[in-house]
Design a protein around this motif. Structure first.
Motif, short mmCIF file in Angstrom:
data_model
loop_
_atom_site.label_atom_id
_atom_site.label_comp_id
_atom_site.label_asym_id
_atom_site.label_seq_id
_atom_site.Cartn_x
_atom_site.Cartn_y
_atom_site.Cartn_z
N ALA A 114 -2.79 10.47 -3.87
CA ALA A 114 -3.54 9.27 -4.21
C ALA A 114 -3.12 8.14 -3.28
CB ALA A 114 -3.26 8.85 -5.66
N TYR A 115 -4.09 7.39 -2.79
CA TYR A 115 -3.81 6.16 -2.03
C TYR A 115 -3.76 5.01 -3.02
CZ TYR A 115 -4.91 8.57 2.32
OH TYR A 115 -4.89 9.43 3.37
N LEU A 116 -2.80 4.11 -2.85
CA LEU A 116 -2.61 3.00 -3.78
C LEU A 116 -2.54 1.68 -3.02
CD1 LEU A 116 0.40 4.78 -5.46
CD2 LEU A 116 -1.90 4.73 -6.38
N VAL A 168 0.86 -1.18 0.00
CA VAL A 168 0.00 0.00 0.00
C VAL A 168 0.90 1.23 0.00
CG1 VAL A 168 -1.96 -1.09 1.16
CG2 VAL A 168 -0.19 -0.01 2.51
N GLY A 169 0.37 2.34 -0.48
CA GLY A 169 1.19 3.54 -0.53
C GLY A 169 0.35 4.80 -0.69
N LEU A 170 1.03 5.90 -0.57
CA LEU A 170 0.44 7.21 -0.74
C LEU A 170 1.39 8.00 -1.63
CD1 LEU A 170 -1.61 9.42 0.20
CD2 LEU A 170 0.03 9.95 1.99
N CYS A 171 0.86 8.60 -2.70
CA CYS A 171 1.71 9.31 -3.65
C CYS A 171 1.20 10.73 -3.85
CB CYS A 171 1.73 8.56 -4.98
SG CYS A 171 2.86 9.31 -6.17
N HIS A 172 2.11 11.66 -4.07
CA HIS A 172 1.74 13.05 -4.33
C HIS A 172 2.47 13.60 -5.56
CE1 HIS A 172 5.55 14.43 -2.57
NE2 HIS A 172 5.35 13.48 -1.67
N CYS A 173 2.89 12.70 -6.47
CA CYS A 173 3.55 13.16 -7.69
C CYS A 173 2.53 13.86 -8.60
CB CYS A 173 4.23 11.99 -8.42
SG CYS A 173 3.10 10.89 -9.31
N LEU A 174 3.01 14.59 -9.58
CA LEU A 174 2.13 15.34 -10.47
C LEU A 174 1.22 14.43 -11.29
CD1 LEU A 174 4.53 18.17 -11.71
CD2 LEU A 174 2.76 18.28 -9.95
#
Length: 54
Positions: A40-42, A23-29
């Motif tokens: 976004a939660y993944l 699981v992860g959390l991303c804030h890339c463009l």
């Protein structure tokens, strides 16, 4: 454990079994553009999975 995710209108869903591989959390463009949010939660699940709807 069985998990079901669906779109807002409910016409499309995916069902997976078991625990997530990661699981992860991303804030890339790219994720900001894809989600329309600041992040976004993944979650990644191993096959098999079932897709229902259109």
């Amino acid at each position: 454990m069985q998990r079901v995710a669906s779109c807002t209108c409910g016409q499309l869903s995916i069902t997976v079994e078991g625990e997530p591989r990661g699981v992860g959390l991303c804030h890339c463009l790219a994720c900001q553009s894809r989600t329309g949010s600041a992040f976004a939660y993944l979650a990644s699940f191993a096959a098999p999975y079932t897709v229902s709807g259109r």
